[in-house]
Design an enzyme around this catalytic site. Structure first.
Site, PDB file in Angstrom:
ATOM      1  N   ASP A 295       0.723  -1.216   0.037  1.00 48.92           N
ATOM      2  CA  ASP A 295       0.079   0.015  -0.011  1.00 48.92           C
ATOM      3  C   ASP A 295       1.089   1.146   0.067  1.00 48.92           C
ATOM      4  O   ASP A 295       2.079   1.058   0.358  1.00 48.92           O
ATOM      5  CB  ASP A 295      -0.758  -0.041   1.318  1.00 48.92           C
ATOM      6  CG  ASP A 295      -1.745   1.092   1.384  1.00 48.92           C
ATOM      7  OD1 ASP A 295      -2.511   1.570   0.328  1.00 48.92           O
ATOM      8  OD2 ASP A 295      -1.677   1.639   2.427  1.00 48.92           O
TER       9      ASP A 295
ATOM     10  N   ASP B  23      -0.432   5.061   0.848  1.00 51.86           N
ATOM     11  CA  ASP B  23      -0.822   6.099   1.962  1.00 51.86           C
ATOM     12  C   ASP B  23      -0.944   5.378   3.431  1.00 51.86           C
ATOM     13  O   ASP B  23      -1.610   4.334   3.558  1.00 51.86           O
ATOM     14  CB  ASP B  23      -2.231   6.672   1.372  1.00 51.86           C
ATOM     15  CG  ASP B  23      -2.242   7.511   0.276  1.00 51.86           C
ATOM     16  OD1 ASP B  23      -1.701   8.491   0.280  1.00 51.86           O
ATOM     17  OD2 ASP B  23      -2.693   7.214  -0.865  1.00 51.86           O
TER      18      ASP B  23
END
Length: 269
Positions: A18, A20
């Site tokens: 991922d 963020d």
């Protein structure tokens, strides 16, 4: 380095992550929503609704972004001025490059924002990182440079908007179809509700301490190991890469840690 190019050099490991709140200290989309959109209170309630199965991530994310009217280039600049990198990610990425480990970002954010932040925070070598994410388009009759002139273009039709598992599964299928080829160890690191679709798809899941992904994994009994920053991810990944430990042992340690934390919770209630 899109699939199957990532496999051409027979890597020992592939690292999906991922972006963020995982590579960065702040979630850029949350940061925009909290400061330029409808604010933190409404956003957190939508996240809880998603975790509880009352709403899809796609729907809550669309609502978040709809509340932001700032021109898109100004949003990108605002994030570049404020979002910080995990202080140990550059060291991890340097090791990955030297070791031939592909790093693939799977994000429910937007490619232009992720690319701009990676180049600013990591440097031009970040162009080597494959980004699979949503995009940004003009709204009818407007342009991204205007107020209220842009919206998200989701990567797929799933309830996630971007079902990250769909990017990982071709790798597993490839090795199921080619059992004689050496299979790399596959990792995933994440922190939030957008990572739910990827949580079961790799050999080892790193979930960020204190974040919504940990809550989900505990509830759904999904094996994971906790990380606080990329220093611990690097240490664990490097140990597996060097043959000093293996995924089974790290996962077992994660289970024991979870039991220990569960007992701590019971005794403190």
């Amino acid at each position: 380095m899109p699939y199957p190019s990532a496999l051409k050099d027979n890597p020992k490991c592939i690292f999906f992550t991922d972006f963020d709140g995982t590579i960065t200290l702040q979630d850029s989309n949350d940061y925009l929503t909290d400061n330029l959109g409808f604010g933190q209170e409404r956003r957190r309630q939508l996240n809880y609704d998603c975790l509880d199965g009352k709403a899809t991530f796609r729907d809550i994310f669309q609502e978040m972004l709809d509340s932001i009217k700032t021109p898109f280039p100004d949003c990108v600049q605002y994030l570049c001025d404020n979002v910080k990198l995990d202080p140990h990610f550059k060291e991890f990425f340097s090791w990955a490059r030297e070791s031939g480990v592909p790093v693939i970002v799977l994000s429910s954010g937007m490619v232009p924002i992720i690319h701009a932040l990676l180049i600013k925070l990591v440097g031009p070598e970040a162009d080597e990182i494959e980004i699979i994410a949503n995009n940004v388009v003009d709204l009818p009759g407007k342009t991204k440079e205007q107020e209220g002139g842009w919206t998200i273009q989701f990567h797929d039709e799933s309830g996630f908007g971007h079902d990250k598992s769909l990017a990982i599964r071709p790798y597993a299928k490839h090795f199921a179809d080619h059992p004689n080829e050496p299979r790399p160890t596959m990792f995933y690191a994440g922190d939030g509700v957008s990572d739910l679709s990827a949580a079961r798809e790799t050999d080892l899941l790193f979930a960020k301490k204190g974040r919504d992904l940990v809550t989900y994994c505990e509830r759904e009994k999904v094996p994971f190991t906790i990380f606080e920053d990329w220093r611990s991810i690097l240490a664990t990944t490097k140990a597996i890469f060097d043959g000093k430990t293996n995924v089974k042992n790290v996962a077992a340690e994660g289970v024991e840690d979870l039991k220990h934390r569960g007992n701590e919770t019971k005794t403190t209630k």
